[in-house]
Design a protein around this motif. Structure first.
Motif, PDB file in Angstrom:
ATOM      1  N   LEU A  52       0.834  -1.208   0.000  1.00  0.00           N
ATOM      2  CA  LEU A  52       0.000   0.000   0.000  1.00  0.00           C
ATOM      3  C   LEU A  52       0.868   1.257   0.000  1.00  0.00           C
ATOM      4  N   ASP A  53       1.966   1.203   0.758  1.00  0.00           N
ATOM      5  CA  ASP A  53       2.874   2.353   0.768  1.00  0.00           C
ATOM      6  C   ASP A  53       3.466   2.581  -0.617  1.00  0.00           C
ATOM      7  N   GLU A  54       3.817   1.464  -1.266  1.00  0.00           N
ATOM      8  CA  GLU A  54       4.411   1.584  -2.604  1.00  0.00           C
ATOM      9  C   GLU A  54       3.414   2.199  -3.572  1.00  0.00           C
ATOM     10  N   GLU A  55       2.153   1.756  -3.447  1.00  0.00           N
ATOM     11  CA  GLU A  55       1.125   2.300  -4.331  1.00  0.00           C
ATOM     12  C   GLU A  55       0.956   3.799  -4.095  1.00  0.00           C
ATOM     13  N   ASP A  56       0.949   4.181  -2.813  1.00  0.00           N
ATOM     14  CA  ASP A  56       0.838   5.602  -2.466  1.00  0.00           C
ATOM     15  C   ASP A  56       1.973   6.408  -3.079  1.00  0.00           C
ATOM     16  N   ALA A  57       3.191   5.859  -2.955  1.00  0.00           N
ATOM     17  CA  ALA A  57       4.356   6.563  -3.485  1.00  0.00           C
ATOM     18  C   ALA A  57       4.245   6.718  -4.995  1.00  0.00           C
ATOM     19  N   MET A  58       3.757   5.657  -5.674  1.00  0.00           N
ATOM     20  CA  MET A  58       3.629   5.732  -7.130  1.00  0.00           C
ATOM     21  C   MET A  58       2.595   6.782  -7.528  1.00  0.00           C
ATOM     22  N   GLN A  80       1.781   9.443  -5.794  1.00  0.00           N
ATOM     23  CA  GLN A  80       2.397  10.750  -5.534  1.00  0.00           C
ATOM     24  C   GLN A  80       3.247  11.155  -6.721  1.00  0.00           C
ATOM     25  N   GLN A  81       4.051  10.171  -7.156  1.00  0.00           N
ATOM     26  CA  GLN A  81       4.965  10.437  -8.261  1.00  0.00           C
ATOM     27  C   GLN A  81       4.196  10.796  -9.526  1.00  0.00           C
ATOM     28  N   ALA A  82       3.123  10.017  -9.785  1.00  0.00           N
ATOM     29  CA  ALA A  82       2.324  10.262 -10.981  1.00  0.00           C
ATOM     30  C   ALA A  82       1.670  11.630 -10.914  1.00  0.00           C
ATOM     31  N   ALA A  83       1.266  12.036  -9.705  1.00  0.00           N
ATOM     32  CA  ALA A  83       0.624  13.341  -9.574  1.00  0.00           C
ATOM     33  C   ALA A  83       1.615  14.466  -9.782  1.00  0.00           C
ATOM     34  N   GLN A  84       2.885  14.212  -9.433  1.00  0.00           N
ATOM     35  CA  GLN A  84       3.897  15.258  -9.550  1.00  0.00           C
ATOM     36  C   GLN A  84       4.479  15.352 -10.950  1.00  0.00           C
ATOM     37  N   ALA A  85       4.590  14.191 -11.596  1.00  0.00           N
ATOM     38  CA  ALA A  85       5.347  14.125 -12.842  1.00  0.00           C
ATOM     39  C   ALA A  85       4.894  15.091 -13.935  1.00  0.00           C
ATOM     40  N   PRO A  86       3.600  15.092 -14.350  1.00  0.00           N
ATOM     41  CA  PRO A  86       3.273  15.850 -15.564  1.00  0.00           C
ATOM     42  C   PRO A  86       3.492  17.348 -15.453  1.00  0.00           C
ATOM     43  N   THR A  87       3.166  17.962 -14.332  1.00  0.00           N
ATOM     44  CA  THR A  87       3.284  19.410 -14.233  1.00  0.00           C
ATOM     45  C   THR A  87       4.512  19.834 -13.446  1.00  0.00           C
ATOM     46  N   ASN A  88       5.143  18.871 -12.785  1.00  0.00           N
ATOM     47  CA  ASN A  88       6.362  19.144 -12.035  1.00  0.00           C
ATOM     48  C   ASN A  88       6.155  20.188 -10.942  1.00  0.00           C
ATOM     49  N   ARG A  89       5.027  20.087 -10.271  1.00  0.00           N
ATOM     50  CA  ARG A  89       4.799  20.967  -9.135  1.00  0.00           C
ATOM     51  C   ARG A  89       4.423  20.084  -7.944  1.00  0.00           C
ATOM     52  N   PRO A  90       4.667  20.583  -6.746  1.00  0.00           N
ATOM     53  CA  PRO A  90       4.327  19.755  -5.588  1.00  0.00           C
ATOM     54  C   PRO A  90       2.828  19.548  -5.499  1.00  0.00           C
ATOM     55  N   ALA A  91       2.436  18.307  -5.315  1.00  0.00           N
ATOM     56  CA  ALA A  91       1.015  18.000  -5.231  1.00  0.00           C
ATOM     57  C   ALA A  91       0.481  18.420  -3.881  1.00  0.00           C
ATOM     58  N   ALA A  92      -0.634  19.104  -3.912  1.00  0.00           N
ATOM     59  CA  ALA A  92      -1.265  19.465  -2.638  1.00  0.00           C
ATOM     60  C   ALA A  92      -1.849  18.202  -2.029  1.00  0.00           C
ATOM     61  N   GLY A  93      -1.867  18.171  -0.716  1.00  0.00           N
ATOM     62  CA  GLY A  93      -2.284  16.952  -0.023  1.00  0.00           C
ATOM     63  C   GLY A  93      -3.671  16.492  -0.421  1.00  0.00           C
ATOM     64  N   GLN A  96      -8.593   9.851  -5.961  1.00  0.00           N
ATOM     65  CA  GLN A  96      -7.955   9.972  -7.258  1.00  0.00           C
ATOM     66  C   GLN A  96      -7.780   8.596  -7.848  1.00  0.00           C
ATOM     67  N   SER A  97      -7.622   8.550  -9.140  1.00  0.00           N
ATOM     68  CA  SER A  97      -7.576   7.262  -9.805  1.00  0.00           C
ATOM     69  C   SER A  97      -6.277   6.549  -9.493  1.00  0.00           C
ATOM     70  N   THR A  98      -6.314   5.212  -9.616  1.00  0.00           N
ATOM     71  CA  THR A  98      -5.084   4.457  -9.502  1.00  0.00           C
ATOM     72  C   THR A  98      -4.359   4.412 -10.832  1.00  0.00           C
ATOM     73  N   PHE A  99      -5.061   4.805 -11.855  1.00  0.00           N
ATOM     74  CA  PHE A  99      -4.433   4.734 -13.170  1.00  0.00           C
ATOM     75  C   PHE A  99      -3.763   6.057 -13.503  1.00  0.00           C
ATOM     76  N   SER A 100      -2.608   5.939 -14.130  1.00  0.00           N
ATOM     77  CA  SER A 100      -1.839   7.146 -14.375  1.00  0.00           C
ATOM     78  C   SER A 100      -2.365   7.923 -15.573  1.00  0.00           C
TER      79      SER A 100
END
Lengths: 260, 437
Positions: free
Chosen positions: A109-115, A117-130, A136-140
């Motif tokens: 579950l932690d790994e999924e959370d981390a992924m 987070q990463q997916a949320a950050q990647a496209p716009t390169n800004r820190p994701a608000a909590g 949110q979807s599990t799909f990227s």
């Protein structure tokens, strides 16, 4: 009053006139003295803890207890699997790797959370608000998705207003109106909306949890720490509730968290 | 250039192994095409490997039935929070129960059998991928479909129509061992964005009872099996919050100089097993004389009694008031409303008329009554509320999946064959199961 601002300076940190102090939230322009004393804790920005608010330590104790109650396997026990001659051998590397995993669910579950987070950050390169990670979807491929239906769907009205039409109130239409179900039926389904709802990707594990109770709901019920009856008396040392003198003594002898 | 293999093969295997792989029990059975499955086709076994420190034996799944001493039994469960996490132990259990010669097991040959496997909603994708890889690369099932288990409840033949299409609106409340989930299902398809989950499940209730009994009576922290039996035997849900308060009064021992007699209509004595004469304990109404005599035991065997008062109803109460132990979640009725509020009003009205409760906690006496009355208070008065417990809440999901598996034309659409897996790979197969074509 002119605004005095310290501009960031990369030249030197040991500039004269500066000293690093612990920020206690004390602002000399607002309070006359620094409330370091515990007795003056209510003067601090957050103020005193409310009657029903828990201290960080109490919250930690509760969180640990719930995790304990929710544990599947005892980590201390290692149970070996009895060997079986007819066991199917793992042929591919994938299956050998999967069989060798000794991870627990919290790791996955932690790994999924981390992924996520990463997916949320990647496209716009800004820190994701909590809060954006909630629901949110599990799909990227979230960029092509319509907004989550939870936000899209209107909050159902408690009583849909009756269809206002200029009908003559003859005896006939009166009974018709009484018998009509139009005004108690909610608005019909919108096919596009339904399709979007059905096509929505699954939520992540963390996002699917039920919400916390609203603060205006009934207050949390308190029970005696020892016997389970109503907890009418608060232990002065640790804040747990007990029902009477007898249970208070038992509580102090065994369970009091003062020294935990 | 080699010709491409056909997308869907002309025939699929006749037999389908339907597995509802739960964290506590697994429900499995073979279904033949166009057959009519019943609850009797289902083989239920505990999904665990147990090790006894007393007779130094290891029991796999249904071997536990032959166990005579449940004292200090330690369990290894491959499924955590409803998801298959440890494939090493899950493989051993499946080999023993599904393929091997376990009593009453389906004894199938994976290469000639389709597999219909259920999972919990919101499964991490990595775990789903592992599952697909194991099914095809290790067990080599002929074809395979992985689906969210509780949605299968929509495939029960509806009492109102004889058609084979799934029921239109079903709200499934699955109150199982790991947690409690709420799933709105429309025409057999899950509305993912409205799925809600509560932390409280059967396991948490058992562990909570274990903690309470260890604090108040004997140290039972190692006796998970026994406490689960006690929970199943004695627990009940108070019919309302007022009933809860009055029951709490009836089970109170009173103040120091002002003792109150315990009400024998609610307080029970549980006779603990000694694993010599008695393997499974039992409950009887509270009798202080008998308890005193049993403890004193001069010229007869000592009787170990566990007196259970407010533990009986305070434990299952957690399903309705998780806040009692500090879990920051709403109770089950409010969580159901939260899930429904994510739907359009028309769908909400439809779902409310057809709520089906499955899972082991639904068997606790008083559960359905409490859920219905609390839900009725939350539902706007113009909506009809139809709520029912499945006939057999534990096997109901399995039977729903078996109904799907017995219809070849429906099954053919969803199955992925081994050849397709070899061609597509696990990522694309996972996408197909997620509903993307």
């Amino acid at each position: 009053m002119p605004l005095v601002q310290v501009l960031p300076n990369t030249a030197s940190t040991a500039a004269p006139g500066y000293t690093y102090v612990v920020d206690t939230g004390f602002d000399p322009s607002k309070a006359a003295f620094n409330p370091k004393d515990r007795k003056r804790v209510s003067h601090r920005p957050g103020g005193r803890r409310g009657e029903n608010e828990l201290s960080a330590r109490q919250q930690g104790v509760i969180a640990r207890r719930i995790a304990d109650l929710n544990r599947d396997n005892d980590p201390k026990q290692v149970i070996a699997i009895p060997s079986n001659a007819k066991s199917i051998p793992a042929k591919t590397q994938n299956t050998r790797r999967i069989l060798a995993y000794q991870r627990q669910i919290k790791h996955w579950l932690d790994e999924e959370d981390a992924m996520l987070q990463q997916a949320a950050q990647a496209p716009t390169n800004r820190p994701a608000a909590g809060h954006t990670l909630r629901r949110q979807s599990t799909f990227s491929r979230g960029t092509t998705m319509p907004p989550t239906p939870a936000e899209m769907t209107p909050v159902p009205t408690a009583a849909p207003e009756p269809t206002s039409s200029s009908v003559r109130l003859t005896a006939d239409s009166k009974t018709e109106q009484l018998l009509s179900v139009d005004d108690i039926l909610p608005p019909p389904l919108n096919q596009a909306e339904l399709e979007a709802l059905l096509a929505a990707p699954p939520l992540s594990y963390a996002a699917s949890h039920a919400a916390a109770p609203t603060p205006d709901g009934p207050p949390q019920r308190r029970f005696c720490d020892n016997c389970g009856y109503w907890g009418k008396i608060k232990c002065l040392k640790c804040g747990a509730r007990v029902c009477g003198l007898e249970c208070k003594n038992a509580h102090e002898a065994t369970r009091c968290l003062k020294w935990a | 250039m080699a010709p491409k293999s056909k997308k869907a093969p002309a025939t699929i295997a006749d037999k389908t192994l339907v597995v509802d792989n739960g964290a506590y029990t697994t429900k499995a059975g073979i279904v033949v095409a166009s057959g009519e499955p019943t609850y009797d086709n289902c083989h239920v076994f505990q999904n665990c490997i147990a090790r006894s420190t007393r007779d130094r034996r290891t029991y796999i799944a249904s071997e536990l039935d032959s166990c005579k001493d449940f004292g200090g039994l330690a369990f290894r469960r491959p499924v955590e929070k409803g998801f298959i996490v440890n494939w090493e132990s899950q493989k051993a259990i499946w080999e023993h129960e599904l393929i091997g010669s376990a009593k009453g097991g389906p004894r199938c040959d994976p290469r000639e059998t389709n597999l219909l496997l259920t999972e919990k909603p919101n499964c991490p994708r990595e775990l789903q991928k592992n599952c697909d890889e194991i099914v095809f690369e290790l067990f080599e099932f002929a074809a395979y479909y992985r689906c969210v288990g509780p949605t299968m409840n929509a495939h029960h033949p509806s009492p109102h129509s004889s058609s084979t299409v799934p029921q239109e609106c079903v709200l499934v409340v699955d109150t199982s061992y790991s947690d409690t989930t709420i799933l709105p299902v429309y025409s057999g398809r899950l509305i993912q964005s409205a799925v809600r989950r509560l932390t409280v499940g059967g396991k948490l209730l058992t562990n909570y009872l274990k903690e309470l009994c260890s604090l108040r009576h004997y140290n039972m922290m190692e006796e998970t099996y026994l406490l689960n039996e006690i929970k199943e035997a004695v627990s009940l849900v108070a019919l309302s919050e007022q009933q809860f308060a009055s029951d709490l009064e009836r089970t109170w021992k009173g103040r120091l100089g002002d003792r109150k007699p315990l009400d024998p209509s609610i307080v029970v004595d549980y006779k603990l097993p000694d694993y010599e004469q008695l393997i499974h304990g039992y409950a009887r109404p509270h009798d202080p004389e008998k308890v005193r005599k049993g403890r004193a035991a001069v010229n007869h065997p000592r009787e170990d009694i566990l007196t259970l008062g407010n533990e009986r109803f305070a434990v299952p109460e957690l399903l309705f008031n998780p806040g009692d132990i500090g879990i920051q979640e709403v109770g089950l009725p409010k969580a159901i409303m939260e899930s429904l509020n994510a739907l359009p009003p028309m769908l909400k009205a439809g779902m409310l008329t057809n709520i089906v409760v499955v899972g082991g906690n639904a068997l606790i006496p008083g559960f359905m009554g409490r859920l219905e009355s609390e839900l009725r208070a939350l539902v706007p008065s113009q909506y009809v509320l139809g709520i029912s417990r499945a006939e057999d809440p534990i096997k109901h999901t399995w039977l729903g999946a078996a109904c799907l598996a017995s219809q070849p034309q429906l099954l053919k659409e969803v199955l992925v064959t081994k050849a397709e897996y070899d061609e597509l790979g696990s990522t694309l197969v996972a996408r197909r199961f997620a509903g993307e074509r």
